[in-house]
Design a protein around this motif. Structure first.
Motif, PDB file in Angstrom:
ATOM      1  N   LEU A  37       0.854  -1.182   0.000  1.00  0.00           N
ATOM      2  CA  LEU A  37       0.000   0.000   0.000  1.00  0.00           C
ATOM      3  C   LEU A  37       0.893   1.237   0.000  1.00  0.00           C
ATOM      4  CD1 LEU A  37      -2.829   1.193   0.192  1.00  0.00           C
ATOM      5  CD2 LEU A  37      -2.610   1.090   2.680  1.00  0.00           C
ATOM      6  N   GLU A  38       0.949   1.923  -1.114  1.00  0.00           N
ATOM      7  CA  GLU A  38       1.827   3.073  -1.249  1.00  0.00           C
ATOM      8  C   GLU A  38       1.085   4.355  -0.893  1.00  0.00           C
ATOM      9  OE1 GLU A  38       3.121   2.966  -5.259  1.00  0.00           O
ATOM     10  OE2 GLU A  38       3.975   0.956  -5.104  1.00  0.00           O
ATOM     11  N   SER A  39       1.810   5.287  -0.306  1.00  0.00           N
ATOM     12  CA  SER A  39       1.184   6.537   0.114  1.00  0.00           C
ATOM     13  C   SER A  39       0.705   7.357  -1.075  1.00  0.00           C
ATOM     14  CB  SER A  39       2.180   7.355   0.944  1.00  0.00           C
ATOM     15  OG  SER A  39       3.355   7.628   0.180  1.00  0.00           O
ATOM     16  N   ASN A  40       1.312   7.168  -2.226  1.00  0.00           N
ATOM     17  CA  ASN A  40       0.917   7.938  -3.403  1.00  0.00           C
ATOM     18  C   ASN A  40      -0.015   7.167  -4.333  1.00  0.00           C
ATOM     19  OD1 ASN A  40       2.734   6.053  -4.304  1.00  0.00           O
ATOM     20  ND2 ASN A  40       3.925   7.468  -5.577  1.00  0.00           N
ATOM     21  N   LEU A  41      -0.602   6.080  -3.816  1.00  0.00           N
ATOM     22  CA  LEU A  41      -1.522   5.304  -4.632  1.00  0.00           C
ATOM     23  C   LEU A  41      -2.722   6.163  -4.992  1.00  0.00           C
ATOM     24  CD1 LEU A  41      -2.164   2.472  -5.802  1.00  0.00           C
ATOM     25  CD2 LEU A  41      -3.340   1.972  -3.670  1.00  0.00           C
ATOM     26  N   GLU A  42      -3.027   6.233  -6.273  1.00  0.00           N
ATOM     27  CA  GLU A  42      -4.126   7.086  -6.736  1.00  0.00           C
ATOM     28  C   GLU A  42      -5.458   6.382  -6.535  1.00  0.00           C
ATOM     29  OE1 GLU A  42      -5.614   9.445 -10.773  1.00  0.00           O
ATOM     30  OE2 GLU A  42      -3.649   8.436 -10.716  1.00  0.00           O
ATOM     31  N   PHE A  43      -6.323   6.995  -5.753  1.00  0.00           N
ATOM     32  CA  PHE A  43      -7.633   6.420  -5.468  1.00  0.00           C
ATOM     33  C   PHE A  43      -8.622   6.754  -6.576  1.00  0.00           C
ATOM     34  CE2 PHE A  43      -5.853   5.611  -1.476  1.00  0.00           C
ATOM     35  CZ  PHE A  43      -6.726   4.912  -0.668  1.00  0.00           C
ATOM     36  N   PRO A  44      -9.582   5.860  -6.814  1.00  0.00           N
ATOM     37  CA  PRO A  44     -10.688   6.213  -7.716  1.00  0.00           C
ATOM     38  C   PRO A  44     -11.436   7.417  -7.140  1.00  0.00           C
ATOM     39  CG  PRO A  44     -10.666   3.852  -7.264  1.00  0.00           C
ATOM     40  CD  PRO A  44      -9.697   4.475  -6.322  1.00  0.00           C
ATOM     41  N   PRO A  45     -12.046   8.222  -7.984  1.00  0.00           N
ATOM     42  CA  PRO A  45     -12.745   9.425  -7.496  1.00  0.00           C
ATOM     43  C   PRO A  45     -13.839   9.134  -6.477  1.00  0.00           C
ATOM     44  CG  PRO A  45     -12.503   9.479  -9.887  1.00  0.00           C
ATOM     45  CD  PRO A  45     -12.082   8.115  -9.449  1.00  0.00           C
ATOM     46  N   SER A  46     -14.416   7.930  -6.515  1.00  0.00           N
ATOM     47  CA  SER A  46     -15.536   7.615  -5.629  1.00  0.00           C
ATOM     48  C   SER A  46     -15.109   7.136  -4.241  1.00  0.00           C
ATOM     49  CB  SER A  46     -16.431   6.552  -6.277  1.00  0.00           C
ATOM     50  OG  SER A  46     -15.689   5.363  -6.519  1.00  0.00           O
ATOM     51  N   LEU A  47     -13.800   6.937  -4.026  1.00  0.00           N
ATOM     52  CA  LEU A  47     -13.290   6.482  -2.732  1.00  0.00           C
ATOM     53  C   LEU A  47     -12.401   7.544  -2.107  1.00  0.00           C
ATOM     54  CD1 LEU A  47     -12.185   2.796  -3.526  1.00  0.00           C
ATOM     55  CD2 LEU A  47     -14.370   3.555  -2.570  1.00  0.00           C
ATOM     56  N   LYS A  48     -12.391   7.557  -0.763  1.00  0.00           N
ATOM     57  CA  LYS A  48     -11.525   8.474  -0.027  1.00  0.00           C
ATOM     58  C   LYS A  48     -10.683   7.688   0.970  1.00  0.00           C
ATOM     59  CE  LYS A  48     -14.743  12.403  -0.259  1.00  0.00           C
ATOM     60  NZ  LYS A  48     -15.532  13.380   0.529  1.00  0.00           N
ATOM     61  N   PRO A  49      -9.407   8.027   1.122  1.00  0.00           N
ATOM     62  CA  PRO A  49      -8.538   7.289   2.051  1.00  0.00           C
ATOM     63  C   PRO A  49      -9.029   7.302   3.492  1.00  0.00           C
ATOM     64  CG  PRO A  49      -7.244   8.675   0.580  1.00  0.00           C
ATOM     65  CD  PRO A  49      -8.673   9.052   0.361  1.00  0.00           C
ATOM     66  N   ASP A  50      -9.728   8.373   3.903  1.00  0.00           N
ATOM     67  CA  ASP A  50     -10.199   8.443   5.292  1.00  0.00           C
ATOM     68  C   ASP A  50     -11.560   7.783   5.491  1.00  0.00           C
ATOM     69  OD1 ASP A  50     -11.659  10.298   3.900  1.00  0.00           O
ATOM     70  OD2 ASP A  50     -11.446  11.897   5.376  1.00  0.00           O
ATOM     71  N   GLU A  51     -12.050   7.093   4.452  1.00  0.00           N
ATOM     72  CA  GLU A  51     -13.300   6.358   4.577  1.00  0.00           C
ATOM     73  C   GLU A  51     -13.067   4.867   4.333  1.00  0.00           C
ATOM     74  OE1 GLU A  51     -16.884   9.478   3.782  1.00  0.00           O
ATOM     75  OE2 GLU A  51     -16.040   8.523   1.986  1.00  0.00           O
ATOM     76  N   ILE A  52     -11.993   4.372   4.931  1.00  0.00           N
ATOM     77  CA  ILE A  52     -11.654   2.949   4.904  1.00  0.00           C
ATOM     78  C   ILE A  52     -11.568   2.500   6.357  1.00  0.00           C
ATOM     79  CG2 ILE A  52     -10.007   1.197   4.167  1.00  0.00           C
ATOM     80  CD1 ILE A  52      -9.043   3.175   2.042  1.00  0.00           C
ATOM     81  N   PHE A  53     -12.282   1.424   6.689  1.00  0.00           N
ATOM     82  CA  PHE A  53     -12.368   0.998   8.073  1.00  0.00           C
ATOM     83  C   PHE A  53     -12.212  -0.505   8.181  1.00  0.00           C
ATOM     84  CE2 PHE A  53     -15.351   4.438   7.130  1.00  0.00           C
ATOM     85  CZ  PHE A  53     -14.811   5.464   7.896  1.00  0.00           C
ATOM     86  N   ILE A  54     -11.938  -0.966   9.396  1.00  0.00           N
ATOM     87  CA  ILE A  54     -11.993  -2.393   9.693  1.00  0.00           C
ATOM     88  C   ILE A  54     -13.013  -2.590  10.802  1.00  0.00           C
ATOM     89  CG2 ILE A  54     -10.776  -4.256  10.859  1.00  0.00           C
ATOM     90  CD1 ILE A  54      -8.425  -3.765   9.136  1.00  0.00           C
ATOM     91  N   GLN A  55     -13.869  -3.565  10.629  1.00  0.00           N
ATOM     92  CA  GLN A  55     -14.920  -3.822  11.599  1.00  0.00           C
ATOM     93  C   GLN A  55     -15.188  -5.308  11.690  1.00  0.00           C
ATOM     94  OE1 GLN A  55     -18.655  -2.038  10.590  1.00  0.00           O
ATOM     95  NE2 GLN A  55     -19.725  -2.900  12.333  1.00  0.00           N
ATOM     96  N   GLU A  56     -15.538  -5.764  12.873  1.00  0.00           N
ATOM     97  CA  GLU A  56     -15.973  -7.148  13.050  1.00  0.00           C
ATOM     98  C   GLU A  56     -17.494  -7.139  13.160  1.00  0.00           C
ATOM     99  OE1 GLU A  56     -14.826 -11.203  15.455  1.00  0.00           O
ATOM    100  OE2 GLU A  56     -13.657  -9.374  15.705  1.00  0.00           O
ATOM    101  N   ILE A  57     -18.147  -7.946  12.354  1.00  0.00           N
ATOM    102  CA  ILE A  57     -19.607  -7.985  12.339  1.00  0.00           C
ATOM    103  C   ILE A  57     -20.097  -9.386  12.687  1.00  0.00           C
ATOM    104  CG2 ILE A  57     -19.648  -6.179  10.564  1.00  0.00           C
ATOM    105  CD1 ILE A  57     -20.549  -8.353   8.566  1.00  0.00           C
ATOM    106  N   SER A  58     -21.370  -9.475  13.012  1.00  0.00           N
ATOM    107  CA  SER A  58     -22.010 -10.760  13.294  1.00  0.00           C
ATOM    108  C   SER A  58     -22.666 -11.299  12.022  1.00  0.00           C
ATOM    109  CB  SER A  58     -23.074 -10.591  14.376  1.00  0.00           C
ATOM    110  OG  SER A  58     -22.513 -10.088  15.575  1.00  0.00           O
ATOM    111  N   ASP A  59     -22.945 -12.597  12.029  1.00  0.00           N
ATOM    112  CA  ASP A  59     -23.714 -13.189  10.933  1.00  0.00           C
ATOM    113  C   ASP A  59     -25.065 -12.482  10.815  1.00  0.00           C
ATOM    114  OD1 ASP A  59     -21.657 -15.025  10.854  1.00  0.00           O
ATOM    115  OD2 ASP A  59     -22.826 -16.659  11.738  1.00  0.00           O
ATOM    116  N   PHE A  60     -25.582 -12.394   9.607  1.00  0.00           N
ATOM    117  CA  PHE A  60     -26.947 -11.913   9.424  1.00  0.00           C
ATOM    118  C   PHE A  60     -27.543 -12.591   8.198  1.00  0.00           C
ATOM    119  CE2 PHE A  60     -24.283  -9.015   7.030  1.00  0.00           C
ATOM    120  CZ  PHE A  60     -25.000  -8.714   5.876  1.00  0.00           C
ATOM    121  N   SER A  61     -28.857 -12.605   8.132  1.00  0.00           N
ATOM    122  CA  SER A  61     -29.549 -13.310   7.055  1.00  0.00           C
ATOM    123  C   SER A  61     -30.263 -12.333   6.138  1.00  0.00           C
ATOM    124  CB  SER A  61     -30.567 -14.308   7.626  1.00  0.00           C
ATOM    125  OG  SER A  61     -29.912 -15.323   8.361  1.00  0.00           O
TER     126      SER A  61
END
Length: 300
Positions: A115-139
């Protein structure tokens, strides 16, 4: 496509996908379909254009191809998990399916990039809107379609949306009680475009369902750790975003689980395409130093 929709194979698909790593028999699946084994196999083969055995074998090999692409697990380990007793037998079947040995395939398609600091993001994504989360199963209750992701008409225009909205009415619920979910079951670099499975669904929470319409299926989305991207913009651009995330963004420190990614449409009926927001969930094995944020799909 209309002919296929007359036949409900959802219980069969669900069983195959849940127990893909185990032995699956014709009589067992015929029981789920409520047909005799002979009649069921004829219907299944006519629907998919391949026999039941070939269908299951293809799904297993495609799953193993994804493991070769997205992990560094030993090839022999992948072969055994795919149901082969030896590397030689696995290699023979894999080469027949993909035209390459597993090792050649891994060298061709594995793209481990830092993951390079100068990696060009697509216009629809922002670097500060990337998260890690643990979720439960759902149906979810879902409708399946086959074909290229690029050809999916979208939530507003599609027949799948109408079926799900009717289901919400039939169970006397309200649209705001559900989240809209999309599941990309297949990697377009692995699966032929006309065989790709895409599931559009709604969360069902604690709904007590006494009868499921033939036009719908029920499936469980596995919980665990997910790498989440918030995409802002038209749904038609999502295939390109997926390609960028999987083939350019995912660095060495992330090990993808061999499960399909899914997406949550937070405002699916927003008329302005630029204002549409989609949260993309990618199943991972390990955490990293990313923000945690609650974007919880487990709603009714």
């Amino acid at each position: 496509m209309d002919k296929k929709k007359e036949i409900s194979l959802y219980p069969v698909w669900s069983h195959i996908e849940e127990f893909l790593d185990e032995k699956i028999g014709l009589n067992q699946l015929a029981f789920f379909s409520n047909y005799s084994p002979w009649h069921f196999h004829r219907i299944f083969s006519n629907f998919h254009g391949e026999t039941l055995g070939d269908y299951i074998k293809r799904l297993r090999l495609e799953k193993s191809a994804y493991a070769l692409k997205s992990t560094n697990f030993p090839i022999l380990e992948i072969a055994i998990e795919t149901g082969y007793a030896s590397n030689e037998a696995y290699t023979k079947s894999f080469k027949k399916q993909f035209g390459k040995t597993p090792l050649q395939y891994r060298k061709t398609y594995s793209k481990w990039k830092s993951l390079e600091s100068n990696l060009e993001f697509p216009p629809s994504l922002k670097p500060d809107e990337i998260f890690i989360q643990e979720i439960s199963d759902f149906s979810i209750a879902y409708v399946r379609r086959f074909g290229s992701y690029e050809n999916f008409p979208g939530l507003i225009e599609g027949e799948e949306t109408k079926i799900l909205n009717q289901f919400i009415q039939d169970v006397q619920s309200e649209p705001n009680n559900h989240k809209w979910i999309g599941i990309s079951q297949d990697d377009p670099q692995i699966t032929k475009s006309d065989l790709i499975r895409f599931d559009l669904g709604i969360t069902i929470g604690n709904l007590r369902l006494t009868k499921i319409p033939k036009s719908l299926g029920i499936q469980k989305v596995s919980g665990g750790k997910y790498l989440i991207f918030r995409n802002r913009g038209d749904y038609s651009l999502l295939p390109e975003v997926y390609d960028w995330i999987l083939n350019r963004y995912i660095p060495n420190k992330f090990q993808l689980r061999n499960l399909p990614p899914f997406e949550i449409y937070t405002n699916p009926f927003e008329s302005c395409m630029k204002k549409r927001i989609t949260d993309l969930y990618f199943p991972i094995h390990s955490l990293s130093n990313y923000k945690r944020k609650s974007i919880n799909p487990k709603a009714n």
